[in-house]
Write a protein that holds these residues in place. Sequence first.
Motif, short mmCIF file in Angstrom:
data_model
loop_
_atom_site.label_atom_id
_atom_site.label_comp_id
_atom_site.label_asym_id
_atom_site.label_seq_id
_atom_site.Cartn_x
_atom_site.Cartn_y
_atom_site.Cartn_z
N GLU A 478 -8.24 -7.80 13.75
CA GLU A 478 -9.21 -6.72 13.63
C GLU A 478 -8.83 -5.46 12.65
O GLU A 478 -9.37 -4.29 12.14
CB GLU A 478 -9.48 -5.65 14.50
N ALA A 479 -7.32 -6.21 12.89
CA ALA A 479 -7.01 -4.61 10.70
C ALA A 479 -6.87 -4.94 9.64
O ALA A 479 -7.07 -4.14 9.16
CB ALA A 479 -5.51 -4.10 11.74
N PHE A 480 -7.78 -5.86 9.48
CA PHE A 480 -7.19 -6.72 8.09
C PHE A 480 -8.16 -6.08 7.40
O PHE A 480 -8.13 -5.71 5.95
CB PHE A 480 -7.58 -7.85 8.22
N LEU A 481 -9.52 -5.02 7.95
CA LEU A 481 -10.72 -5.57 7.12
C LEU A 481 -10.21 -3.23 6.76
O LEU A 481 -11.50 -2.91 6.45
CB LEU A 481 -11.97 -5.34 7.66
N ILE A 482 -8.98 -2.69 7.30
CA ILE A 482 -9.80 -1.01 7.47
C ILE A 482 -8.81 -0.68 5.50
O ILE A 482 -8.20 -1.85 5.18
CB ILE A 482 -8.39 -0.50 7.97
N ARG A 483 -9.43 -0.13 5.21
CA ARG A 483 -9.65 0.66 4.03
C ARG A 483 -8.28 1.09 3.21
O ARG A 483 -8.33 2.72 4.26
CB ARG A 483 -10.65 0.95 3.23
N VAL A 484 -7.46 1.02 2.79
CA VAL A 484 -6.23 1.88 2.24
C VAL A 484 -6.17 1.88 1.39
O VAL A 484 -6.72 1.14 0.44
CB VAL A 484 -4.98 0.92 2.83
N PRO A 485 -5.19 2.65 0.44
CA PRO A 485 -4.89 2.81 -0.48
C PRO A 485 -4.21 1.85 -0.91
O PRO A 485 -3.68 1.03 -0.64
CB PRO A 485 -4.05 5.06 -0.83
N ARG A 486 -4.36 1.72 -2.56
CA ARG A 486 -3.20 0.99 -2.72
C ARG A 486 -2.08 1.03 -3.07
O ARG A 486 -1.87 2.40 -3.77
CB ARG A 486 -4.31 0.47 -4.31
N PHE A 487 -1.24 -0.70 -3.16
CA PHE A 487 0.15 0.00 -3.32
C PHE A 487 0.63 1.32 -2.34
O PHE A 487 1.85 2.27 -2.64
CB PHE A 487 0.89 0.66 -5.06
N PHE A 488 0.03 1.70 -1.04
CA PHE A 488 0.92 2.27 -0.71
C PHE A 488 1.58 1.65 0.23
O PHE A 488 2.71 2.48 0.76
CB PHE A 488 0.07 2.73 0.68
N LEU A 489 2.16 0.84 0.36
CA LEU A 489 2.89 -0.51 1.57
C LEU A 489 4.21 -0.80 0.56
O LEU A 489 5.68 -1.08 1.06
CB LEU A 489 1.65 -1.58 1.89
N GLN A 490 4.10 -1.04 -0.82
CA GLN A 490 4.94 -1.62 -1.62
C GLN A 490 6.15 -0.47 -1.55
O GLN A 490 7.80 -1.31 -1.31
CB GLN A 490 4.42 -2.66 -3.13
N PRO A 491 5.96 0.89 -1.46
CA PRO A 491 7.18 1.29 -1.85
C PRO A 491 8.00 1.38 -0.34
O PRO A 491 8.99 1.43 -0.23
CB PRO A 491 6.78 3.29 -2.15
N VAL A 492 6.88 1.13 1.13
CA VAL A 492 8.05 1.21 2.36
C VAL A 492 8.79 -0.29 1.69
O VAL A 492 10.10 -0.10 2.41
CB VAL A 492 7.20 1.27 3.07
N VAL A 493 8.61 -1.22 1.83
CA VAL A 493 8.82 -2.28 1.66
C VAL A 493 9.88 -2.82 1.09
O VAL A 493 11.36 -3.20 1.21
CB VAL A 493 7.83 -3.56 1.43
N GLU A 494 9.19 -1.62 -0.50
CA GLU A 494 10.93 -2.52 -1.92
C GLU A 494 12.34 -1.14 -0.96
O GLU A 494 13.39 -1.53 -1.54
CB GLU A 494 10.52 -0.92 -2.35
N ASN A 495 12.35 0.19 -0.46
CA ASN A 495 12.91 1.13 0.05
C ASN A 495 13.61 0.07 1.50
O ASN A 495 14.86 -0.48 1.05
CB ASN A 495 12.22 2.28 1.46
N ALA A 496 13.23 -0.82 2.13
CA ALA A 496 13.85 -1.57 2.74
C ALA A 496 14.87 -2.94 2.28
O ALA A 496 15.73 -2.53 2.82
CB ALA A 496 12.92 -2.52 3.72
N LEU A 497 14.04 -3.78 1.30
CA LEU A 497 14.64 -4.36 0.55
C LEU A 497 15.83 -3.51 -0.53
O LEU A 497 16.97 -4.42 0.11
CB LEU A 497 14.36 -5.00 -0.74
N ILE A 498 15.70 -2.99 -1.03
CA ILE A 498 16.93 -2.25 -1.98
C ILE A 498 17.87 -1.05 -0.40
O ILE A 498 18.84 -1.86 -0.97
CB ILE A 498 16.48 -1.16 -2.83
N HIS A 499 17.35 -0.74 -0.09
CA HIS A 499 18.17 0.75 0.73
C HIS A 499 18.74 0.13 2.08
O HIS A 499 19.77 0.22 2.26
CB HIS A 499 17.69 1.64 1.21
N GLY A 500 17.19 -0.82 3.05
CA GLY A 500 18.15 -1.08 4.03
C GLY A 500 18.86 -2.32 3.80
O GLY A 500 19.73 -2.61 3.88
#
Length: 611
Positions: A478-500
């Motif tokens: 039921e969470a798949f259809l919520i509307r979110v800003p584009r590319f809001f999640l990519q920076p968080v995942v990028e921090n996890a990849l690079i810094h985490g």
Amino acid sequence: MPGRWKERFLTQSIRTKLFVAAIACVLLPTAITLLAYNALTQEAVKRQAMSNAQDSLQLASGSVASLFKSMLNIANYIQVNSDMNAYFKIVNAGTAAESNRYEAFMQENNILEQLESLTVIGDKSYVTVLLTNGKTFTNYSRGEYNPAGLTQEQWFGELGKLKGFQSYWVKTEPTVFSMEKLDNPYQISVVRTLRLENADIYGYIVVTVMENQVNGIFDRLTAGQEVMLIDEDGRILSHKDSSQIGTALEYPIRGTGASASTSIVKAKDGRYLVAEQPIPFNGWRLVSVQPYKQATVNISSIFSRVFVFQLASFFVFLLLLIALLRAFTKPLVRLGKVSAAVQRGSLSVRSGIRGRDEIGRLGFLFDQMLDRINGMLAEVRETQARKRKAELRMLQAQINPHFLFNVLNSIRMKAMRGGDPESAQMIGSLSKLLRMTITGEKDEISLHEEIGLVANYVELMNLRQKEEAQLRLEIAAEAFLIRVPRFFLQPVVENALIHGLCQSKGTIAVRAVVLPDGDVELTVEDDGNGMDGEKLARVNKSIRFHAAEALYREEERGRFSGIGLPNVAERMKMVFGDRFRMDVQSEPGKGTKVTMRIPRKEDDDVQRNAG
């Protein structure tokens, strides 16, 4: 004949009509006013004097009532304070001495401190708690007065008739406190009873103020009036002349109960203005007495001066009115001519009328309107030209991205045919990310699309680094259809990849659940290095107090990396408001967890119901 005059009046110019109407509207009311003035002046003077006396006395009455109310508040506090009453009952029963002496001393000291604190702010009050066994508690020294003497007062026998929260007001009596006798010869008290559960009296509360505190209010608020406080029998309880306390008021009292009254009383030496105001709580009344001539001398003088001024100003204003009407109507004639020219199609003509009055503003706004019409016509022509150029540039701009995507797809296909699927996969993921970055027709996308972009990004990053990072998705349907800003999640995942994970192998888990209130809780968790407490506090602080200028600098870079958690929080707050929440949790060696609470939007509800 009247019809003929009416017809001639209607055919006159607006200037003539204004002259006649203005003179009639000024002359007739002024004549009637002057004729009725003398008849109404005396009555108006009388009413104003009575109103002034009543207003002044009402102000004093409010202050006196406030003083008496503060005395009742002190008594109320003691009477309803469960801790104080419990201690008083123990002391009255004689069981306090059986307990620890130090504890008994501390309890008694606490009671005395509370009594002292009741009168720290406001008017000075003497508080006495007298128990039936003779034990007393006071906020004053027993060297000033022995409170046991209260039982010898004449009014003490009346206290047994009190019930519940009823009060007994002790009328003015000589001051018993040695330190006050010289400056304050009289005092006023209120008494309450303390009762056991069976309604038996086990103590009394006595709150006392000096009579000078009452007549001091009279001096401050009722200048020029003789004010006194009287009881229900008409005897004076408070007066600035202490020799009159206890004597009977020589003027008749007309007010009864809670009613106020003002009257003019005749005496041997003239007439007096007598005003009365009731005092709540005790049935007493405030009375002010003032010679009638003294009360009306200022008002009568004002009315006389006003009469002379009206008579003289009438003739002056009549002449000024005629001159002003001529000046006022001149711009109207000019404005009428300009309006006729505009009606004929001439938009270049201007009235030139200026001023701070309505006609001046009308002329200025009329000229400004013509300027805006000309400007809007020019702006429309220029806008049409710019619109045609913009449409051409937009068509040209659409060609370049499509050409780039087609070239990348061609390279990907060639790599696949050449037996290099890894390069083809990298080019495919890059093409999807570039398409989402360049094509900006949608500011918001579904969470499903955003998750797909993150998966492409992780896939692309795995091709760059030596060790692959695993992306685990746990998203509620039921969470798949919520509307979110584009590319809001990519920076968080990028921090996890690079810094985490430091671009090494590991797991990044993205979870989304729908909360009972409809909000979505989204978490991004890695099993990387984590952060120490100082760095974690710095990150959370930057999320809460992210500066808009820093956001602008990061966006100017125009790249995926470097946006950071503060910018993500800022973007989400701009879309969802202050209800959006972001929190970072981390421990060294145990990874980092970013939690985001995304508020529910009406569009999400519509899509969820449609789904």
